[in-house]
Design an enzyme around this catalytic site. Structure first.
Site, mmCIF file in Angstrom:
data_model
loop_
_atom_site.group_PDB
_atom_site.id
_atom_site.type_symbol
_atom_site.label_atom_id
_atom_site.label_comp_id
_atom_site.label_asym_id
_atom_site.label_seq_id
_atom_site.Cartn_x
_atom_site.Cartn_y
_atom_site.Cartn_z
ATOM 1 N N GLN A 161 -6.174 -56.178 53.054
ATOM 2 C CA GLN A 161 -5.755 -57.523 52.924
ATOM 3 C C GLN A 161 -5.434 -58.325 51.520
ATOM 4 O O GLN A 161 -4.563 -59.101 51.859
ATOM 5 C CB GLN A 161 -7.360 -58.265 53.158
ATOM 6 C CG GLN A 161 -7.505 -59.605 53.465
ATOM 7 C CD GLN A 161 -8.916 -60.402 53.506
ATOM 8 O OE1 GLN A 161 -9.260 -60.209 54.803
ATOM 9 N NE2 GLN A 161 -9.607 -60.646 52.595
ATOM 10 N N GLU A 162 -5.586 -57.464 50.495
ATOM 11 C CA GLU A 162 -5.228 -58.168 49.372
ATOM 12 C C GLU A 162 -4.955 -57.130 48.250
ATOM 13 O O GLU A 162 -5.654 -56.037 48.192
ATOM 14 C CB GLU A 162 -6.690 -58.843 48.560
ATOM 15 C CG GLU A 162 -6.982 -59.969 49.610
ATOM 16 C CD GLU A 162 -8.404 -60.916 49.308
ATOM 17 O OE1 GLU A 162 -8.576 -60.784 47.990
ATOM 18 O OE2 GLU A 162 -8.693 -61.608 50.435
ATOM 19 N N GLU A 281 -12.387 -53.973 46.868
ATOM 20 C CA GLU A 281 -13.736 -54.749 47.444
ATOM 21 C C GLU A 281 -13.500 -54.236 48.827
ATOM 22 O O GLU A 281 -12.517 -54.006 49.307
ATOM 23 C CB GLU A 281 -13.230 -56.180 47.335
ATOM 24 C CG GLU A 281 -14.041 -57.256 48.057
ATOM 25 C CD GLU A 281 -13.488 -58.452 47.905
ATOM 26 O OE1 GLU A 281 -12.825 -58.756 46.555
ATOM 27 O OE2 GLU A 281 -13.571 -59.343 48.878
ATOM 28 N N ASP A 308 -18.101 -57.577 49.462
ATOM 29 C CA ASP A 308 -18.209 -58.854 49.948
ATOM 30 C C ASP A 308 -18.707 -59.052 51.434
ATOM 31 O O ASP A 308 -20.055 -59.580 51.373
ATOM 32 C CB ASP A 308 -16.566 -59.293 50.178
ATOM 33 C CG ASP A 308 -16.160 -60.537 50.906
ATOM 34 O OD1 ASP A 308 -16.902 -61.329 51.039
ATOM 35 O OD2 ASP A 308 -15.058 -60.876 51.357
ATOM 36 N N ARG A 362 -12.088 -68.966 49.232
ATOM 37 C CA ARG A 362 -11.837 -68.398 50.663
ATOM 38 C C ARG A 362 -10.503 -68.417 51.144
ATOM 39 O O ARG A 362 -9.699 -69.057 50.400
ATOM 40 C CB ARG A 362 -12.738 -68.856 51.757
ATOM 41 C CG ARG A 362 -14.212 -69.376 51.494
ATOM 42 C CD ARG A 362 -14.814 -67.788 51.640
ATOM 43 N NE ARG A 362 -14.692 -67.088 52.544
ATOM 44 C CZ ARG A 362 -15.755 -66.256 53.336
ATOM 45 N NH1 ARG A 362 -16.772 -66.891 53.113
ATOM 46 N NH2 ARG A 362 -15.121 -65.865 54.509
ATOM 47 N N SER A 363 -10.060 -67.724 52.170
ATOM 48 C CA SER A 363 -8.750 -67.973 52.633
ATOM 49 C C SER A 363 -8.497 -69.338 52.885
ATOM 50 O O SER A 363 -7.162 -69.742 52.823
ATOM 51 C CB SER A 363 -8.468 -66.854 53.713
ATOM 52 O OG SER A 363 -9.279 -66.718 54.661
ATOM 53 N N LYS A 384 -11.373 -64.627 41.617
ATOM 54 C CA LYS A 384 -10.237 -64.224 42.358
ATOM 55 C C LYS A 384 -9.936 -65.564 43.028
ATOM 56 O O LYS A 384 -10.919 -65.933 43.861
ATOM 57 C CB LYS A 384 -10.417 -62.995 43.364
ATOM 58 C CG LYS A 384 -11.337 -63.127 44.399
ATOM 59 C CD LYS A 384 -10.807 -61.933 45.621
ATOM 60 C CE LYS A 384 -11.748 -62.311 46.885
ATOM 61 N NZ LYS A 384 -11.315 -61.490 47.909
HETATM 62 P P1 PGA Z 1 -11.818 -64.863 53.678
HETATM 63 O O1 PGA Z 1 -10.997 -63.660 53.051
HETATM 64 O O2 PGA Z 1 -12.006 -65.985 53.048
HETATM 65 O O3 PGA Z 1 -10.842 -64.862 55.127
HETATM 66 O O4 PGA Z 1 -13.296 -64.019 54.365
HETATM 67 C C1 PGA Z 1 -11.224 -63.487 51.431
HETATM 68 C C2 PGA Z 1 -11.965 -61.934 51.426
HETATM 69 O O5 PGA Z 1 -12.128 -61.401 52.325
HETATM 70 O O6 PGA Z 1 -12.256 -61.765 50.141
HETATM 71 ZN ZN ZN Z 2 -13.033 -59.703 50.674
#
Ligand code: PGA
Ligand code: ZN
Length: 424
Positions: A161-162, A281, A308, A362-363, A384
């Site tokens: 994801q990141e 993470e 997380d 959050r996203s 972050k």
């Molecule tokens: P989310 O993503 O805010 O969509 O949950 C952020 C993360 O997973 O750290």
């Molecule tokens: Zn996360």
């Protein structure tokens, strides 16, 4: 004293409704807080109440949560001293009355909890970070810039994801912000000249359709070098795998292949050996405790392993992890647990157990910058909040510049000391 509490439905950065709360004190102070929202949410998070009325915003309206603030949560704390944060948060939790804040909604409760703290700080004539952290709040966090977005945050084929840049070698927070931003711009050029799309994902990072996760790390390293920095020494890298999203029935599906947890652990060990990675993470799924134990035993001494979806900022889940010897770091998202006091409890538990803490957006975000102040208040040393682009992300990074300026000579940039298991 709290005189009145109001709430409204506003929009977040994805164009979805969210809750904003305003608190009025009897000295005339008014402060507001807005609530973020996730996409790759953990199953154990506090409950985000949405209307489910398909005729408005596709069912995502938050008028029920707004009504819960105006009709129940607000009246329950009227007349209470705004500085009594713990008492107020207890009242909010009791008024809701459920284990996961599902009746009035964690989005309603969090909005009130944060707006109260901001109003109390303003009433005390203190910036929020000083009000919350007292005279010891002085540590500016390393910003982890999420510059490549995959998973649930982008329409590309990247599983992870990141992909983070962590400018650990900078002298000050301001310098770390400049370094990360310079690399971000170089990365754009590198992706472009390699023929990739440079459109942005939900958190402001690029969302190229890379053939593999490893290729994402390669791009980060090339961009760091091309921008004139030394990978590892000046700028390290990191990952949020968000593995829950590709885990099912004991199998992890990565790059089209089905991987066992042992294969995945070996894969991460190899990445950590070959890239200057300081943090990973959610490398494994939120309910794969056995896998997490294997992973921690294998590479927990070399790299920060952040929970997380695993911990969801919940002191009970974190305690379970600590007792099992799982992970070594807590991701802190205020809306996963729903009150400021419980958030502070989770951070305190992490700290006294030798776990680091990383503050997180959050996203789905808003212009609210509370998490920047919170990061400095608790001397977390890490935050972050996306790429250095898109105003809802940059708002937090800019707030940290103001805090650094406010602290003056007292400000200390966490740098590489934020990652006790740093390997360069
Ligand atoms: P989310 O993503 O805010 O969509 O949950 C952020 C993360 O997973 O750290
Ligand atoms: Zn996360």
């Amino acid at each position: 004293l709290i005189e009145a509490v109001n709430a409204r439905e506003i929009l977040d950065s994805r164009g979805n409704p969210t809750v904003e709360v305003e608190v009025l004190l009897d000295d005339g102070i008014v402060q507001r807080a807005a609530v973020p929202s996730g996409a790759s949410t953990g199953a154990f998070e506090a409950y985000e109440l949405r209307d489910g009325d398909k005729s408005r915003y596709g069912g995502k309206g938050v008028l029920k949560a707004v009504a819960a603030v105006v009709d129940e949560l607000g009246p329950a704390i009227e007349g209470v001293e705004a500085s009594e944060q713990r008492i107020i948060d207890e009242i909010l939790i009791e008024t809701d009355g459920t284990e996961n804040k599902s009746r009035t909604g964690a989005n309603a409760i969090l909005g009130v909890s944060l707006a109260v703290a901001k109003a109390a700080a303003d009433s005390a004539d203190l910036p929020l970070f000083r009000y919350l952290g007292g005279p010891n709040a002085h540590l500016l966090p390393v910003p982890l810039f999420n510059v490549i977005n995959g998973g649930e945050h982008a329409d590309n084929g990247i599983d992870f994801q990141e992909f983070f840049l962590a400018p650990i070698g900078a002298e000050t927070y301001g310098e770390s912000l400049r370094w990360g931003t310079e690399v971000y711009h170089v990365l754009k050029g590198e992706l472009k000249s390699a023929g990739y799309n440079t459109g942005l994902g939900d958190e402001g990072g690029f969302a190229p359709d890379l053939p593999s996760n490893r290729e994402g790390l390669d791009f980060l390293i090339r961009a760091i070098e091309k921008a004139g920095f030394t990978p590892g020494q000046d700028i390290a890298v990191g990952l949020d795998v968000a593995a829950t999203e590709f885990y099912k029935d004991g199998v992890y599906t990565v790059e089209g292949k089905e991987w066992s947890v042992d294969t995945l652990v070996d894969y991460f060990a190899d990445l950590v050996a070959n890239f200057p990675i300081v943090t990973i993470e959610d490398a494994l799924a939120e309910d794969d405790w056995d896998g997490w134990k294997k992973l921690t035993d294998a590479i927990g001494s070399k790299v920060q392993l952040v929970g997380d979806d695993l911990f969801v900022t919940n002191p009970k889940r974190l305690k379970q992890g600590i007792d099992l010897g799982v992970a070594n770091s807590l991701l802190v998202k205020v809306n996963q647990i729903g009150t400021l006091s419980e958030t502070l409890d989770a951070i305190a538990l992490a700290t006294r157990s030798g776990y680091t803490s990383m503050l997180s957006h959050r996203s789905g975000e808003t212009e609210d910058t509370t998490i920047a102040d919170l990061a400095v208040a608790v001397n977390a040393g890490q935050i972050k909040t996306g790429a250095p682009a898109r105003s809802e992300r940059v708002a937090k990074y800019n707030q940290l510049l103001r805090i650094e300026e406010d602290l003056g000579d007292a400000a200390v940039f966490a740098g590489r000391s934020a990652f006790p298991r740093f390997k360069g």
